[in-house]
Design a protein around this motif. Structure first.
Motif, PDB file in Angstrom:
ATOM      1  N   CYS A  95      -3.491 -89.962  21.364  1.00 16.91           N
ATOM      2  CA  CYS A  95      -4.703 -89.786  20.683  1.00 16.91           C
ATOM      3  C   CYS A  95      -4.968 -88.126  21.315  1.00 16.91           C
ATOM      4  O   CYS A  95      -4.385 -87.727  21.902  1.00 16.91           O
ATOM      5  CB  CYS A  95      -5.670 -90.689  21.293  1.00 16.91           C
ATOM      6  SG  CYS A  95      -5.880 -90.787  22.956  1.00 16.91           S
ATOM      7  N   GLU A 111      -9.747 -84.704  23.483  1.00 14.34           N
ATOM      8  CA  GLU A 111     -11.051 -85.247  23.854  1.00 14.34           C
ATOM      9  C   GLU A 111     -11.164 -86.572  23.860  1.00 14.34           C
ATOM     10  O   GLU A 111     -11.931 -87.212  24.669  1.00 14.34           O
ATOM     11  CB  GLU A 111     -12.053 -84.597  22.763  1.00 14.34           C
ATOM     12  CG  GLU A 111     -11.716 -84.855  21.238  1.00 14.34           C
ATOM     13  CD  GLU A 111     -10.838 -84.046  20.695  1.00 14.34           C
ATOM     14  OE1 GLU A 111      -9.865 -83.629  21.576  1.00 14.34           O
ATOM     15  OE2 GLU A 111     -10.633 -84.016  19.314  1.00 14.34           O
ATOM     16  N   GLU A 112     -10.412 -87.464  22.978  1.00  8.98           N
ATOM     17  CA  GLU A 112     -10.397 -88.996  22.850  1.00  8.98           C
ATOM     18  C   GLU A 112      -9.805 -89.439  23.999  1.00  8.98           C
ATOM     19  O   GLU A 112     -10.152 -90.499  24.649  1.00  8.98           O
ATOM     20  CB  GLU A 112      -9.841 -89.293  21.645  1.00  8.98           C
ATOM     21  CG  GLU A 112      -9.972 -90.868  21.662  1.00  8.98           C
ATOM     22  CD  GLU A 112      -9.282 -91.130  20.344  1.00  8.98           C
ATOM     23  OE1 GLU A 112      -9.115 -90.605  19.256  1.00  8.98           O
ATOM     24  OE2 GLU A 112      -8.763 -92.352  20.117  1.00  8.98           O
ATOM     25  N   TRP A 113      -8.509 -88.653  24.339  1.00  7.82           N
ATOM     26  CA  TRP A 113      -7.674 -89.271  25.646  1.00  7.82           C
ATOM     27  C   TRP A 113      -8.526 -88.951  27.051  1.00  7.82           C
ATOM     28  O   TRP A 113      -8.448 -90.024  27.556  1.00  7.82           O
ATOM     29  CB  TRP A 113      -6.576 -88.267  25.547  1.00  7.82           C
ATOM     30  CG  TRP A 113      -5.669 -88.365  26.885  1.00  7.82           C
ATOM     31  CD1 TRP A 113      -4.409 -89.221  26.936  1.00  7.82           C
ATOM     32  CD2 TRP A 113      -5.364 -87.504  28.153  1.00  7.82           C
ATOM     33  NE1 TRP A 113      -3.999 -89.134  28.130  1.00  7.82           N
ATOM     34  CE2 TRP A 113      -4.464 -87.989  28.762  1.00  7.82           C
ATOM     35  CE3 TRP A 113      -6.256 -86.340  28.499  1.00  7.82           C
ATOM     36  CZ2 TRP A 113      -4.109 -87.477  30.116  1.00  7.82           C
ATOM     37  CZ3 TRP A 113      -5.933 -85.784  29.595  1.00  7.82           C
ATOM     38  CH2 TRP A 113      -4.987 -86.467  30.670  1.00  7.82           C
ATOM     39  N   ALA A 120     -11.928 -89.358  27.297  1.00  8.66           N
ATOM     40  CA  ALA A 120     -12.950 -90.607  27.067  1.00  8.66           C
ATOM     41  C   ALA A 120     -12.564 -91.772  27.450  1.00  8.66           C
ATOM     42  O   ALA A 120     -12.797 -92.648  28.112  1.00  8.66           O
ATOM     43  CB  ALA A 120     -13.891 -90.336  25.871  1.00  8.66           C
ATOM     44  N   ARG A 121     -11.198 -92.110  26.719  1.00 11.82           N
ATOM     45  CA  ARG A 121     -10.750 -93.500  26.602  1.00 11.82           C
ATOM     46  C   ARG A 121      -9.687 -93.946  27.970  1.00 11.82           C
ATOM     47  O   ARG A 121      -9.859 -94.806  28.255  1.00 11.82           O
ATOM     48  CB  ARG A 121      -9.776 -93.641  25.482  1.00 11.82           C
ATOM     49  CG  ARG A 121      -9.936 -95.034  24.776  1.00 11.82           C
ATOM     50  CD  ARG A 121      -9.491 -94.778  23.228  1.00 11.82           C
ATOM     51  NE  ARG A 121      -8.324 -95.803  23.392  1.00 11.82           N
ATOM     52  CZ  ARG A 121      -7.470 -95.826  22.178  1.00 11.82           C
ATOM     53  NH1 ARG A 121      -7.609 -94.886  21.375  1.00 11.82           N
ATOM     54  NH2 ARG A 121      -6.522 -96.886  22.122  1.00 11.82           N
TER      55      ARG A 121
END
Lengths: 451, 451
Positions: free
Chosen positions: B94, B97-99, B101-102
């Motif tokens: 991903c 920014e998603e990496w 957060a997740r």
């Protein structure tokens, strides 16, 4: 375990039975018969599991894979130039046509020396197996004796292999010191190796493969003659197709047809054909390959150096083409399909994102090109087996037990599992991204230990 | 050899004293003093060689590197997120920014648990050293206790290191469960770790580094406060710069300046600053970095997944920027700078050739972008040392003996030398393209064995 034949193996098995899908057979049982064929696969929750486990334990045929170790299908390497192994990891700084003339043809010419061939081929076969490769599709040289040494090395090493005498008789492109002296010689040499393989191959491990090096290397008589010979005898074919801009243009200029169309026109595009690279195939070429049922050996490591572009693997898969992976030793600098699989993922990401930061994002890459690790794992195992029509690559009854055991805790290995955060699928991802030779603690071909 | 201190080492040494140039010190002698500093380098044909060899043999201080083994400078890894090591080789599917957060913020938040920190950090330090890395520039987490564990792990492991408390206090981009509670907390925590490092660092191995995560993570008060703090105390700085399209746009939108210009505006661009990635730097940004004397940590493995483009390394070198390599653990899936160096070469080739086969060759790539193995070797060793102002990375008097011994014949290693065709420079190329952890048989930092 010294052999998997006649054993019931208790452990956790990973495989990719279909494109993009990974299956985890957690704490399962796999039964391998005396010929090395899987006869049963039982999950822990199946009715037969407990009975089978108890029976094997009582019979002394139960083999339990240690905790922290996992079983994967062996890798299928669809494209290897066996004689180039001694130059693995060097000579990567010039274009394909110069690389051939300056480094590669002189090295291949050395295989007139059988002792050199013996040393190099035994090293290669041993290293392939030790790195988890259980099937290897290989080019030899033009030399009969050295090619027989390669066949024998595969048989002695227990490696499943397809071995071809390279045919190259075009005096305009092949140097005088290293080419078939005539089309007749190219054809007769090919026939002789086919017969040698058939004579030596009691247990079906090693197969002949008809091997025109590529269109630029061969005369038309040889291309036609090899097509007829291979078809008459039900052989596999291997050759290169549209690897680089230079190769791509060569066929266009000589025949007014694309490289793929030319191969088809000569009769070389069959259901048993492996086309190496195919980096510059047009969509129309892909349709042709699909219609002929030929397969592609994707060689992402060597493509970095010699292909001028990234093979659009995802587009090929979307068209339904059969694709496996190749190291392309020695244009690819690693003997390991783990390294190859990693570059398959990486170069697909670079194809999708693009590479030049001075272009705006929307003009930089090519949409929907990425390959994830699940797909790459499929391509490296079942995909390669399907390309060859082999019953390997998946853990299912009727398939040969071609497999490797990966120890994630191996001392001096390169994997770290953290139980606090890793799921069982994470373990597989970490193996695929991280394993090195030291982590591969056992390898089996048709149930026989080969490393 | 258990230590190189007080020893005279007889062997063949490879290093890259200047950009693009490899020097082979064949069958040379290197004398290391009791503090681990090189005091003499004698080639075999130098007048002092024979006398020095005889004296060391008589004194019992001669150490002879076995045939088939070679000495290289240790690697300098300019960019590591130490707390991310447990997820090495997963979660690469991903965008940045998603990496964060997740996967990444939740993992880093776990370092409130000191026992987990102890386990992960000791594994990391041990694996870095075992893979030939002798200097590591590292981000910690926001947690004081865990950061101290990381400093202690480096000191115990003997690794040369720069360790920073990550500062991240922007409530708009950092989750409540993992951020500095205020700018004051970010600054006080940074100061506390600086003092802890200075108090523990008797032998000069470990250094503090001021570490604003990146502009999106920090308030302006924190960016300014950290700049003042680091400058006042002569510290190094590390942060990210223009890693991805998203990060690149973030600064433009928030400050109307590029990411590099914004960092400079806050006072963070010093001669002791390491900028990670810089993939999307404009030529003007590069001029700014050059004028400030800051250095770049090029992270080719992670750039594949998170940077949306390939850093134009050759353009940066042509401008005279200082550049070293970073693994970017865990956005890069390997702890090894060998793997990083290989991708540095490979991605530069893809940048030069381009990636999309549907474009004509002349529109596909970017001219003159390729990096050869000589340049990559320099970047991984002397280039990284120069970026930090360290006297390591080259075998010359006055430099610390930070080095690794590579055994090309190691059982279960991944190198094959063929004396029939390999020159001494080919041996180095094969090491750089082929070595795996198993081939690295000894590693020294300031003459002390660390692996």
């Amino acid at each position: 375990m010294k052999t998997a034949r006649g054993r019931v193996i208790a452990g956790t098995f990973f495989h990719a039975p279909s494109l993009g899908n990974v299956e985890v057979l957690e704490a399962a049982l796999i039964t391998v018969d005396e010929r090395g064929t899987i006869s049963a696969v039982e999950r822990r929750d199946s009715p037969a599991y407990r009975r089978m486990h108890a029976a094997a334990a009582a019979a002394g045929t139960l083999e339990t894979v240690p905790s922290g170790s996992y079983v994967l299908p062996g890798f299928v390497d669809l494209h290897i130039h066996a004689p180039q192994y001694p130059q693995l990891g060097k000579a990567l700084d010039c274009p394909l046509e110069e690389w051939l003339a300056r480094y590669t043809f002189p090295l291949e010419a050395r295989y007139a020396d059988v002792a050199f061939a013996h040393k190099a081929y035994h090293a290669l076969v041993s290293d392939l197996a030790a790195n988890g490769t259980t099937t290897a599709v290989m080019y030899g040289t033009i030399h009969q004796a050295a090619n027989r040494v390669l066949v024998d090395a595969c048989l002695e090493g227990g490696l499943r292999a397809f071995v071809g005498k390279v045919a190259m008789d075009n005096p305009h492109t092949c140097p005088e010191y290293y080419r078939d002296s005539s089309s007749e010689a190219a054809l007769a040499g090919t026939q002789a190796l086919i017969e040698y393989v058939k004579s030596r191959n009691g247990d079906g491990l090693v197969h002949p493969v008809v091997t025109p090096r590529f269109i630029p290397s061969c005369t038309e008589a040889t291309l036609q003659g090899l097509a007829a010979m291979g078809r008459a005898q039900g052989c596999h074919f291997q050759t290169h197709c549209s690897e680089s801009d230079w190769q791509h243009r060569y066929a266009l200029e000589r025949y007014g047809r694309s490289d793929a169309e030319s191969l088809d026109w000569f009769g070389l595009m069959s259901e048993r054909t492996i086309l190496a690279h195919a980096s510059l195939l047009s969509p129309r070429d892909m349709d042709l390959v699909k219609s002929r049922g030929s397969a592609i050996a994707h060689c992402p490591l060597s493509n970095v150096y010699f292909s001028n572009a990234v093979f659009p693997l995802r587009a090929a898969l979307a068209k339904g083409l059969r694709v496996g992976l190749g190291t392309d030793i020695s244009a690819g600098p690693s003997v390991s399909l783990f390294d190859t699989l990693r570059m398959c993922i990486a170069s697909s990401r670079l194809l999708e994102e693009g590479v030049d930061p001075d272009l705006p994002p929307q003009r930089r890459g090519r949409k929907d090109a990425r390959i994830d690790w699940r797909t790459a794992f499929f391509i490296a195992t079942a995909g390669g087996a399907d390309a060859l029509g082999l019953r390997t690559g998946r853990f299912m009854p009727g398939n040969a037990f071609d497999a490797m055991i990966v120890d994630t805790q191996a001392h001096e290995g390169s994997i770290r599992i953290f139980d606090e955060i890793d799921t069982i699928e994470d373990v597989l991802a970490k193996i695929l991204y991280g394993a090195s030779r030291r982590n591969i603690v056992a390898v089996y071909v048709a149930g026989r230990a080969v490393a």
